[in-house]
Motif scaffolding. Structure first.
Motif, PDB file in Angstrom:
ATOM      1  N   GLY A  66       0.786  -1.231   0.000  1.00  0.00           N
ATOM      2  CA  GLY A  66       0.000   0.000   0.000  1.00  0.00           C
ATOM      3  C   GLY A  66       0.816   1.278   0.000  1.00  0.00           C
ATOM      4  N   LEU A  97      -3.096  10.560  -4.498  1.00  0.00           N
ATOM      5  CA  LEU A  97      -4.452  10.008  -4.437  1.00  0.00           C
ATOM      6  C   LEU A  97      -5.129  10.223  -5.779  1.00  0.00           C
ATOM      7  CD1 LEU A  97      -5.423  11.622  -1.023  1.00  0.00           C
ATOM      8  CD2 LEU A  97      -4.996   9.194  -1.387  1.00  0.00           C
ATOM      9  N   GLU A 153     -10.677   9.300  -4.948  1.00  0.00           N
ATOM     10  CA  GLU A 153     -10.328   9.153  -3.530  1.00  0.00           C
ATOM     11  C   GLU A 153     -10.372  10.505  -2.821  1.00  0.00           C
ATOM     12  OE1 GLU A 153      -7.360   5.305  -4.184  1.00  0.00           O
ATOM     13  OE2 GLU A 153      -6.509   7.321  -4.050  1.00  0.00           O
ATOM     14  N   ASP A 204     -12.854   5.844   5.799  1.00  0.00           N
ATOM     15  CA  ASP A 204     -11.757   5.204   5.065  1.00  0.00           C
ATOM     16  C   ASP A 204     -12.112   3.808   4.575  1.00  0.00           C
ATOM     17  OD1 ASP A 204     -10.358   7.480   5.647  1.00  0.00           O
ATOM     18  OD2 ASP A 204      -8.807   6.495   6.848  1.00  0.00           O
ATOM     19  N   ASP A 205     -12.813   3.033   5.413  1.00  0.00           N
ATOM     20  CA  ASP A 205     -13.125   1.650   5.028  1.00  0.00           C
ATOM     21  C   ASP A 205     -14.223   1.551   3.968  1.00  0.00           C
ATOM     22  OD1 ASP A 205     -15.228   2.398   6.696  1.00  0.00           O
ATOM     23  OD2 ASP A 205     -15.225   0.524   7.837  1.00  0.00           O
ATOM     24  N   TRP A 234     -10.798   2.410  -3.039  1.00  0.00           N
ATOM     25  CA  TRP A 234      -9.387   2.670  -3.262  1.00  0.00           C
ATOM     26  C   TRP A 234      -8.941   2.051  -4.582  1.00  0.00           C
ATOM     27  CZ3 TRP A 234      -7.695   6.169  -0.108  1.00  0.00           C
ATOM     28  CH2 TRP A 234      -8.200   6.251   1.192  1.00  0.00           C
ATOM     29  N   PRO A 258      -5.980   0.655   0.440  1.00  0.00           N
ATOM     30  CA  PRO A 258      -5.725   2.026   0.889  1.00  0.00           C
ATOM     31  C   PRO A 258      -4.230   2.306   0.968  1.00  0.00           C
ATOM     32  CG  PRO A 258      -6.361   0.675   2.755  1.00  0.00           C
ATOM     33  CD  PRO A 258      -6.505  -0.183   1.521  1.00  0.00           C
TER      34      PRO A 258
END
Length: 112
Positions: A23, A82, A86, A96-97, A101, A106
């Protein structure tokens, strides 16, 4: 991320946008005449002006460059790139979850 002394004014350079399997999102300076072989490659800019590369002006590079995959990228205050989608999700307050992505993974952000 490259050091400004690595930018050779006599050569054309591009910037690679990369993401590791863990990531980590990063930029790499690539000499335009060299074949770039990196499994982490997400996209590549067109040739970037020396001044922007020397100053490591990531935001300006991302705003002014065309990318090989046609996507639009931005950079957060910590230098993490990003996608536009995003960024929009962040601005809308999406947790965030629940953000979609790129590559389903992420980036490694600094702890909040």
């Amino acid at each position: 991320m490259w050091k400004n002394y690595e930018v050779d004014e006599s050569k054309d350079h591009k910037v690679a946008i990369c993401q590791s399997s863990e990531g980590r999102r990063y930029f790499e300076l690539v000499e335009a005449s060299v074949t770039y072989d990196n499994p982490d490659l997400i996209s590549m800019t067109d040739i970037v002006p020396y001044d922007l590369l020397f100053r490591r002006a990531f935001e300006e590079i991302l705003e002014s460059s065309n990318f090989s995959n046609g996507m639009v990228f931005g950079v957060d205050p910590h230098g993490i790139w990003l996608t536009l989608d995003e960024i929009n999700s962040f601005q809308k307050g999406v947790p965030d979850d629940q953000i979609q992505w790129l590559n389903g993974m992420p980036p490694n952000f600094l702890p909040r």
